[in-house]
Every structure is written in structure tokens, then in C-alpha cells.
Design a protein around this motif. Structure first.
Motif, PDB file in Angstrom:
ATOM      1  N   TYR B   3       0.898  -1.160   0.009  1.00  0.00           N
ATOM      2  CA  TYR B   3       0.138   0.048   0.068  1.00  0.00           C
ATOM      3  C   TYR B   3       0.943   1.462  -0.080  1.00  0.00           C
ATOM      4  O   TYR B   3       0.414   2.205  -0.730  1.00  0.00           O
ATOM      5  CB  TYR B   3      -0.891   0.071   1.231  1.00  0.00           C
ATOM      6  CG  TYR B   3      -2.124  -0.609   0.769  1.00  0.00           C
ATOM      7  CD1 TYR B   3      -3.153  -0.102   0.572  1.00  0.00           C
ATOM      8  CD2 TYR B   3      -2.424  -2.211   1.321  1.00  0.00           C
ATOM      9  CE1 TYR B   3      -4.405  -0.902   0.141  1.00  0.00           C
ATOM     10  CE2 TYR B   3      -3.480  -2.647   1.179  1.00  0.00           C
ATOM     11  CZ  TYR B   3      -4.460  -2.057   0.611  1.00  0.00           C
ATOM     12  OH  TYR B   3      -5.904  -2.718   0.309  1.00  0.00           O
ATOM     13  N   VAL B  91      -5.456  -7.620   5.025  1.00  0.00           N
ATOM     14  CA  VAL B  91      -5.752  -6.229   4.963  1.00  0.00           C
ATOM     15  C   VAL B  91      -6.839  -5.801   6.153  1.00  0.00           C
ATOM     16  O   VAL B  91      -6.583  -4.357   6.575  1.00  0.00           O
ATOM     17  CB  VAL B  91      -6.299  -5.771   3.490  1.00  0.00           C
ATOM     18  CG1 VAL B  91      -6.856  -4.498   3.442  1.00  0.00           C
ATOM     19  CG2 VAL B  91      -5.058  -5.957   2.551  1.00  0.00           C
ATOM     20  N   LEU B  95      -6.068  -2.833   8.378  1.00  0.00           N
ATOM     21  CA  LEU B  95      -7.255  -1.629   8.920  1.00  0.00           C
ATOM     22  C   LEU B  95      -7.551  -1.823  10.423  1.00  0.00           C
ATOM     23  O   LEU B  95      -7.744  -0.524  10.774  1.00  0.00           O
ATOM     24  CB  LEU B  95      -8.554  -1.946   8.153  1.00  0.00           C
ATOM     25  CG  LEU B  95      -8.651  -1.658   6.459  1.00  0.00           C
ATOM     26  CD1 LEU B  95      -9.570  -2.385   5.828  1.00  0.00           C
ATOM     27  CD2 LEU B  95      -8.491   0.021   6.432  1.00  0.00           C
ATOM     28  N   THR B 219     -10.201   0.689   0.539  1.00  0.00           N
ATOM     29  CA  THR B 219      -8.923   0.367   0.172  1.00  0.00           C
ATOM     30  C   THR B 219      -8.822   1.037  -1.350  1.00  0.00           C
ATOM     31  O   THR B 219      -7.613   1.272  -1.711  1.00  0.00           O
ATOM     32  CB  THR B 219      -8.893  -1.133   0.019  1.00  0.00           C
ATOM     33  OG1 THR B 219     -10.150  -1.656  -0.481  1.00  0.00           O
ATOM     34  CG2 THR B 219      -8.626  -1.925   1.287  1.00  0.00           C
ATOM     35  N   SER B 220      -9.746   1.144  -1.965  1.00  0.00           N
ATOM     36  CA  SER B 220     -10.033   1.588  -3.204  1.00  0.00           C
ATOM     37  C   SER B 220     -11.617   2.383  -3.412  1.00  0.00           C
ATOM     38  O   SER B 220     -12.334   1.910  -3.401  1.00  0.00           O
ATOM     39  CB  SER B 220      -9.810   1.004  -4.442  1.00  0.00           C
ATOM     40  OG  SER B 220     -10.315   1.304  -5.756  1.00  0.00           O
ATOM     41  N   GLU B 244      -8.149   6.854   1.306  1.00  0.00           N
ATOM     42  CA  GLU B 244      -8.018   5.585   0.786  1.00  0.00           C
ATOM     43  C   GLU B 244      -7.178   5.066   1.890  1.00  0.00           C
ATOM     44  O   GLU B 244      -6.548   5.887   2.640  1.00  0.00           O
ATOM     45  CB  GLU B 244      -7.460   5.557  -0.435  1.00  0.00           C
ATOM     46  CG  GLU B 244      -8.628   5.839  -1.568  1.00  0.00           C
ATOM     47  CD  GLU B 244      -8.086   5.140  -3.026  1.00  0.00           C
ATOM     48  OE1 GLU B 244      -7.116   5.718  -3.299  1.00  0.00           O
ATOM     49  OE2 GLU B 244      -8.987   4.967  -3.743  1.00  0.00           O
ATOM     50  N   PHE B 245      -6.968   3.918   2.157  1.00  0.00           N
ATOM     51  CA  PHE B 245      -6.229   3.088   2.893  1.00  0.00           C
ATOM     52  C   PHE B 245      -4.597   3.356   2.708  1.00  0.00           C
ATOM     53  O   PHE B 245      -3.765   3.336   3.658  1.00  0.00           O
ATOM     54  CB  PHE B 245      -6.688   1.861   3.264  1.00  0.00           C
ATOM     55  CG  PHE B 245      -5.787   0.965   4.273  1.00  0.00           C
ATOM     56  CD1 PHE B 245      -5.846   1.609   5.580  1.00  0.00           C
ATOM     57  CD2 PHE B 245      -5.145  -0.179   4.173  1.00  0.00           C
ATOM     58  CE1 PHE B 245      -5.255   0.995   6.832  1.00  0.00           C
ATOM     59  CE2 PHE B 245      -4.615  -0.760   5.303  1.00  0.00           C
ATOM     60  CZ  PHE B 245      -4.610  -0.155   6.493  1.00  0.00           C
ATOM     61  N   ASN B 267     -13.256  -2.862   2.706  1.00  0.00           N
ATOM     62  CA  ASN B 267     -12.035  -3.746   2.416  1.00  0.00           C
ATOM     63  C   ASN B 267     -12.497  -4.550   0.918  1.00  0.00           C
ATOM     64  O   ASN B 267     -12.755  -5.423   1.033  1.00  0.00           O
ATOM     65  CB  ASN B 267     -11.555  -4.664   3.308  1.00  0.00           C
ATOM     66  CG  ASN B 267     -10.316  -5.394   2.903  1.00  0.00           C
ATOM     67  OD1 ASN B 267      -9.674  -5.388   2.025  1.00  0.00           O
ATOM     68  ND2 ASN B 267     -10.141  -6.177   3.624  1.00  0.00           N
ATOM     69  N   THR B 273      -2.074  -6.379  -3.740  1.00  0.00           N
ATOM     70  CA  THR B 273      -2.198  -7.213  -2.612  1.00  0.00           C
ATOM     71  C   THR B 273      -1.889  -8.790  -3.147  1.00  0.00           C
ATOM     72  O   THR B 273      -1.254  -9.443  -2.499  1.00  0.00           O
ATOM     73  CB  THR B 273      -3.221  -6.958  -1.475  1.00  0.00           C
ATOM     74  OG1 THR B 273      -4.373  -7.415  -2.014  1.00  0.00           O
ATOM     75  CG2 THR B 273      -3.199  -5.667  -1.149  1.00  0.00           C
TER      76      THR B 273
END
Lengths: 298, 298
Positions: B3, B91, B95, B219-220, B244-245, B267, B273
Motif C-alpha cells: 500500500y 488487509v 485496517l 482500500t479503493s 483511501e487506505f 475492504n 496485494t
């Protein structure tokens, strides 16, 4: 068949994904398609590395994975380079069948690479009455390879190597431009005779052949907008397409309007044609027991 | 790491391609990505067949192909299902590390499928101080599987099966919703206590948890717009994402603004990833001499 199914809205051929690092040393593509007549879903991928190096140091890998959308089972994963090199001249030959003027007798191929070598054998399958086969190229070994391919596929046919591109273009009913990006060849619109069909596969046609054509056909108008930018006019514009090839092949739209129209055809590869050819190859290979069974999914 | 590289603009994670037949009996995806820290280009594909049938009759194949973008050579093609099932809870755990309130002690997992089974073992790696582990599920064999997974990875930890979802949610510092689309579970925003983090992986959170959150992380953001439509409000709108993450993980944006904020995190899987985990697995497999060498390209 593939194009007819696409035209009938029973196939999918979405735009491809592209990834490039900032320095441009490699480029990757992923394409996904579905053939609604064969009920095959396929993914085509390609990875090219060493774009900053000479051709001998480059790596290129392309693969086609096929799934049977009736049974839901994988069919095969295969090298797609040969498929890709065969489906393009097959489409050029179909374009010639549909868009060349009636009674076309002479063809000029520009370029002697993979596509140049396959152009005439395929053209002769759809236009067997061609009796003047001209070739313009700058690499002696390429000229010899084109001749060898022609004689292997059509023994007895003569190949005429031309050096005056303008004179040759004036006498050609069909011009297929397959040269590489650095070719000195650039056939201009006003060199072409009435009724000429020019097919762009690689390079070798000047933008005027597009912009001054009486009719423009593309295998995919959307792809042409993306990959055909070298054919833009002085204002950076691409002439719009009169018809895509799928409805022409389906008989819905004519390939040309009169015997004297100059037609420009843009042949960029569609993944549905890779599926059609790849599936046929996979069926033949499986019937012959070729390939390796891999325990990828357990 | 993955990330952080993505945040630094050194990786590419374009939107995926999708193909579905008109009757919706199958769905295919192709994803292409580049990991700029590992110098790996990868294609992830998936094909699911039998969506009109029961789960036992469905087929699902997913594969990851890796290329080394330094040497330009292929690394491996591998089954991506295990990779996909591991990277998502990893992920979620990250988070939770970045977005849970300080001193978080209690976690509630909703759902007992593949993602439900892996949620707690991963959460405990980033939040080892969790001492209340709650599970809501409706399948007895799923509940047993979650317990077995937990005990295999964290012997001695107790699992509390809850039946009053509302009461459990009120006491959870972290809620991870992994249930299937047909779950009866739907945690509402006003059930959550101050400082709660809710992470949506599958289903189990009502749209209110998104719309009434103090902060929304994804995430997106682009993928959430596409795949998160079941979280739209009554007007069909999705609440926009605050961050975003990637920048959160990079330390550029905080994961939460205060100890009492209710944070919602979406997520959805990113191919980068898959690349990170797939490349690691490929390295380990190659070192152990696993796999089959296939003469795909000659």
C-alpha cells in the motif's frame, strides 16, 4: 463467424487493460472476451520487456486461457504469439474479400516482418484471382522470407519485388501495409488508383490514405482511436470510421459503395478473433494429445 | 509495504475488466497490476460458472501470473484462490491496526465462511491485546470451523458465539463483516458504541454504518463505487470516501480523528496485494522445488 456473432451482440470484446512503468521499459496488456457462438470465455495477456533495448534483448510472452462457458471447465492455456500472428492476416484477407473492388488482380504488400510474410498466402485464399503480387521491403532477408512463404503456400506464384513504391501503389488494387514503425514507406492517397483498397496492419501508409479515403472501415472504431494516433492529421484529428467490419462481414453494411471508391481499412486485433483461432487450435491439439496437463487448481 | 508503494505512485492498479453473458450464468474478471517495489507485473484472472445453480455445482477458477519486471522473465502461474482468501483478512487486520480506537479489546466477526474463519487469526496478529472474540453466524458447521481455525492459530483463546447481534455490536470495538449476500445480519449504525470500527469485507453491515460513520476509509474508492452498491442509501447514493487506505498506512492521513469517532472501512481486494502475497508464495515454492515447469513459450 466471429465478427458476425460480435455484430449480433452475442460476444463481448471490452477494451484492454494496460500497465507500464514510468520509465516505459516494459508494457503489459490484459484482454478479456467472450465468444457467444462458441460459448468460450478467454483471457489474453501479453508482457513485453526491454522496450529500451535492442530487439534481440527483448522478451515477449503472450498467453491465451480458454474456458468452456457451457461446462464451466478450463480448456487450455496456450502461447498466443502464433495465434496472434495468424488471425491478423486472416482478417486482412477477409477485409480484402469484402472491400476490394470487383475484379481486383494486383496486390502490394509493404513490409517483410511476420505480418508481411503471411499477408499474401492469406490474401490468395480469399482473392485467388490475384495475379500480380508485389512486395516493397528494405531488409534482404525479409524479402527472401516473404518469397519462401509464398512459394510454400502457393507454389508457382511469382513475387515481384518493387523499389518504386509510388508506381507500385498506383497499380495495386489492394495495398496491405505491415511494415515496422521505422519504415521509410508511406504510401500517399494520391498515389492510389481508383477503386484501391488500402489495409493498415502496421505501418507504410501516410495519414492521407485515411483522411482522403472515400470510405473508412475499422475492425474496431474504439481501438483505432487508441492505437491509430500515428494516422492523425495535421490538427491531431483522426477521421471517423464509416463502418466497423463486423456489420460489413455480416452483410448489413456494404464494404464499398462503388467500384471506384478508395477504401481505407484499419485492421487492429480483437480478442474475439484470438478466441476463435485459439479454440480451434486447442481442439486440434487436444485431439492429438498435445500439451501438458498441469495441476493448477486442486 | 504494498500500500505504501501504491500511495507513492510507484505501482499501478487499474480497474478490472468484466465479461458476463446476457443470462448471467458466468462472470469473468481480468486484473492487471504492477508492484513498483518488487518490480513484478502480474495478471489475475477469475472465471466463475454456474451462478444460476447451487454452490455445489459451481465452478470457480482464479489464477495469478507473475512476471519479473527486472529480468523480463516469467516467474510463475499459480492458483490464486488461497492467495485471495489470505490477502483480504491480512488487509482487514491492517485496517484494524490503523483505524481501531486505542485500547480496543473486543472484536465481533459476522459470518463463518472462508473470510470469517480467517478474520480472528489475522486480527490477533495486529491487535494481540484483543481479549473478547465474538462470532455471529447461522451455519453450525461454520461456527465450528471458525473455532477450529482460531484454536489452531491462537491456542487458548476463547470464542464467544453470540446470538444477540445488536448487543454484541454495542460491545465490539472492531466489527468485521464477512457474511454472504443472504445473511440475516445487518448491524445498524446506532447499535455501535463510540469509537467503534466496522470493516466491510462481505455482508453483515447495514448501509447506515457507512452513511452515519464519522469517517470512511476504503482500500479503493473507485472499486467501492463499483462493488459497494448494496450499501447505497435510500436515494441510491454511496457516501464518499474520506481517505483511501494507502495514505493511511503510509502515515500521511490518520486512520481516525479521535478516540470516539465511528469509522467505517471498506475492504475490497486490490490486485497489488495479490501480487505481494503471490510473489512471496512463488519464491517459497520455487525454493522448495514445487510446481511444474511447462513449455508454454518456445
Amino acid at each position: 463467424m466471429t465478427y458476425r456473432t460480435l455484430h449480433a451482440g452475442r460476444s463481448d470484446n471490452p477494451r484492454k487493460l494496460t500497465v507500464e512503468p514510468p520509465d516505459g521499459h516494459s508494457v503489459s496488456y490484459a484482454m478479456l472476451g467472450r465468444d457467444g457462438s462458441r460459448d468460450i470465455v478467454a483471457i489474453k495477456t501479453s508482457y513485453k520487456h526491454g522496450l529500451d533495448k535492442g530487439r534481440a534483448e527483448q522478451h515477449y510472452y503472450t498467453a491465451l486461457t480458454l474456458y468452456d462457458d457451457l461446462t464451466g471447465l478450463p480448456v487450455a492455456m496456450m502461447d498466443c504469439s502464433r495465434i496472434g500472428s495468424l488471425r491478423t492476416p486472416a482478417v486482412s484477407a477477409l477485409l480484402a474479400r469484402e472491400c476490394a473492388a470487383p475484379g481486383a488482380r494486383s496486390a502490394l504488400v509493404v513490409g517483410t516482418g511476420t505480418q508481411g510474410r503471411l499477408a499474401l498466402p492469406f490474401l490468395l485464399t480469399t482473392l485467388p484471382e490475384l495475379d500480380r503480387l508485389m512486395l516493397f521491403g528494405t531488409h534482404p532477408e525479409g524479402l527472401a522470407a516473404v518469397r519462401a512463404h509464398l512459394h510454400a503456400h502457393a507454389p508457382g506464384r511469382e513475387l515481384e519485388i518493387v523499389t518504386d513504391l509510388r508506381a507500385a501503389a498506383a497499380e495495386a488494387d489492394v495495398v496491405v501495409a505491415t511494415a515496422g514503425a521505422h519504415t521509410p514507406a508511406a504510401v500517399e492517397a494520391d498515389w492510389l488508383g481508383p477503386g484501391a483498397l488500402s489495409v493498415l496492419v502496421g505501418h507504410g501508409l501516410a495519414p492521407s490514405t485515411l483522411h482522403r479515403a472515400d470510405r473508412v472501415i475499422a475492425t474496431s472504431a474504439a481501438q483505432m482511436q487508441v492505437t491509430g494516433t500515428d494516422m492523425a492529421d495535421a490538427a491531431g484529428e483522426l477521421r471517423s470510421v464509416d463502418a466497423e467490419f463486423a456489420p460489413v462481414l455480416a452483410g448489413v453494411v456494404p464494404g464499398r459503395g462503388s467500384d471506384t471508391e478508395r477504401v481505407f481499412a484499419y485492421n487492429s486485433g480483437l480478442v474475439v478473433t484470438d478466441i476463435a483461432l485459439g479454440h480451434r487450435f486447442a481442439q486440434l491439439a487436444l485431439a492429438q494429445g498435445l500439451g501438458t496437463e498441469v495441476p493448477l487448481w486442486r
